[in-house]
Design a protein around this motif. Structure first.
Motif, short mmCIF file in Angstrom:
data_model
loop_
_atom_site.label_atom_id
_atom_site.label_comp_id
_atom_site.label_asym_id
_atom_site.label_seq_id
_atom_site.Cartn_x
_atom_site.Cartn_y
_atom_site.Cartn_z
N PHE A 1 0.87 -1.18 0.00
CA PHE A 1 0.00 0.00 0.00
C PHE A 1 0.90 1.22 0.00
CE2 PHE A 1 -3.24 -2.88 1.18
CZ PHE A 1 -4.47 -2.24 1.15
N LEU A 2 0.57 2.21 -0.81
CA LEU A 2 1.27 3.49 -0.81
C LEU A 2 0.23 4.56 -0.49
CD1 LEU A 2 3.83 5.13 -1.26
CD2 LEU A 2 3.25 5.23 -3.70
N LEU A 3 0.41 5.23 0.65
CA LEU A 3 -0.56 6.20 1.14
C LEU A 3 0.12 7.54 1.43
CD1 LEU A 3 -0.82 3.53 3.53
CD2 LEU A 3 -3.08 4.26 2.92
N GLU A 4 -0.63 8.61 1.24
CA GLU A 4 -0.16 9.92 1.67
C GLU A 4 -0.87 10.25 2.97
OE1 GLU A 4 0.43 14.55 0.24
OE2 GLU A 4 -0.98 13.26 -0.87
N THR A 5 -0.10 10.56 4.00
CA THR A 5 -0.67 10.93 5.29
C THR A 5 -0.36 12.39 5.58
OG1 THR A 5 1.26 10.47 6.69
CG2 THR A 5 -0.11 8.57 6.07
N SER A 6 -0.92 12.90 6.63
CA SER A 6 -0.63 14.29 7.01
C SER A 6 0.82 14.46 7.47
CB SER A 6 -1.59 14.75 8.11
OG SER A 6 -1.48 13.92 9.24
N GLN A 7 1.54 13.36 7.67
CA GLN A 7 2.95 13.40 8.06
C GLN A 7 3.89 12.93 6.96
OE1 GLN A 7 4.12 14.56 11.18
NE2 GLN A 7 2.03 15.32 11.11
N GLY A 8 3.36 12.75 5.75
CA GLY A 8 4.21 12.34 4.63
C GLY A 8 3.74 11.03 4.01
N TRP A 9 4.49 10.55 3.01
CA TRP A 9 4.16 9.31 2.31
C TRP A 9 4.52 8.11 3.17
CZ3 TRP A 9 1.27 8.99 -1.92
CH2 TRP A 9 1.10 10.15 -2.66
N MET A 10 3.65 7.12 3.17
CA MET A 10 3.85 5.91 3.95
C MET A 10 3.76 4.70 3.04
SD MET A 10 1.55 4.36 7.04
CE MET A 10 2.28 5.32 8.34
N LEU A 11 4.69 3.79 3.21
CA LEU A 11 4.70 2.54 2.46
C LEU A 11 4.46 1.40 3.44
CD1 LEU A 11 5.36 1.13 -0.29
CD2 LEU A 11 7.72 0.97 0.52
N VAL A 12 3.45 0.57 3.15
CA VAL A 12 3.14 -0.60 3.97
C VAL A 12 3.33 -1.81 3.07
CG1 VAL A 12 1.38 -1.79 5.33
CG2 VAL A 12 1.44 0.72 5.31
N GLN A 13 4.17 -2.74 3.51
CA GLN A 13 4.41 -3.95 2.72
C GLN A 13 4.13 -5.18 3.56
OE1 GLN A 13 8.51 -3.11 1.59
NE2 GLN A 13 7.84 -2.63 -0.49
N GLY A 14 3.70 -6.24 2.87
CA GLY A 14 3.41 -7.49 3.56
C GLY A 14 2.86 -8.52 2.62
N LYS A 15 2.04 -9.42 3.17
CA LYS A 15 1.44 -10.49 2.38
C LYS A 15 -0.06 -10.51 2.64
CE LYS A 15 5.57 -13.32 2.94
NZ LYS A 15 6.25 -12.55 3.96
N ASP A 16 -0.81 -10.81 1.60
CA ASP A 16 -2.27 -10.93 1.69
C ASP A 16 -2.91 -9.67 2.28
OD1 ASP A 16 -2.11 -13.58 0.70
OD2 ASP A 16 -1.68 -14.32 2.73
N LEU A 17 -2.41 -8.50 1.91
CA LEU A 17 -2.93 -7.23 2.43
C LEU A 17 -4.26 -6.90 1.77
CD1 LEU A 17 0.33 -5.07 2.46
CD2 LEU A 17 -0.67 -6.40 4.33
N THR A 18 -5.20 -6.47 2.59
CA THR A 18 -6.52 -6.05 2.10
C THR A 18 -6.92 -4.77 2.80
OG1 THR A 18 -7.71 -7.35 3.77
CG2 THR A 18 -7.29 -8.42 1.64
N LEU A 19 -7.77 -4.02 2.14
CA LEU A 19 -8.33 -2.79 2.71
C LEU A 19 -9.52 -3.19 3.57
CD1 LEU A 19 -8.11 0.30 2.67
CD2 LEU A 19 -9.65 0.29 0.71
N GLY A 20 -9.37 -3.02 4.89
CA GLY A 20 -10.42 -3.43 5.81
C GLY A 20 -11.47 -2.36 6.02
N LYS A 21 -11.04 -1.10 6.14
CA LYS A 21 -11.95 0.01 6.41
C LYS A 21 -11.45 1.22 5.65
CE LYS A 21 -13.19 3.16 10.15
NZ LYS A 21 -12.94 3.49 11.56
#
Length: 101
Positions: free
Chosen positions: A44-64
């Protein structure tokens, strides 16, 4: 990063506060998310109010996804959570760039 499931980033209003809560490396709850640039089952590549965030893993899904409050939940096996300077991510290089080496 593999082909994104999103053709255009999801942009939404957010409050200025950014919180990160991880539970057992299987669930990640974020606030202060401005947009989801791209995501798939490994990243997942997201922009937050504190900058860009990269989340990596396996079987990632958008829960909410709460676009009014800027809240996002990610489920799966979370291997890496990183704030990055540019949204290409650490060590990310374009396909053309790799060919021209």
């Amino acid at each position: 990063m593999s082909e994104s499931l999103l053709s255009n980033p999801l942009k939404f209003e957010t409050n200025p506060y950014h919180n990160v809560v991880m539970k057992d490396r299987k669930s990640l709850d974020l606030t202060g998310v401005k947009q989801i640039d791209s995501f798939d089952s490994n990243e997942f590549l997201l922009e937050t109010s504190q900058g860009w965030m990269l989340v990596q893993g396996k079987d990632l899904t958008l829960g909410k996804l709460d676009t009014e409050r800027g809240e996002v939940s990610i489920r799966g096996v979370i291997d890496r959570l990183e704030y990055i300077v540019n949204k290409k991510g650490p060590g990310k290089e374009s396909f053309l760039g790799k060919l021209l080496k």
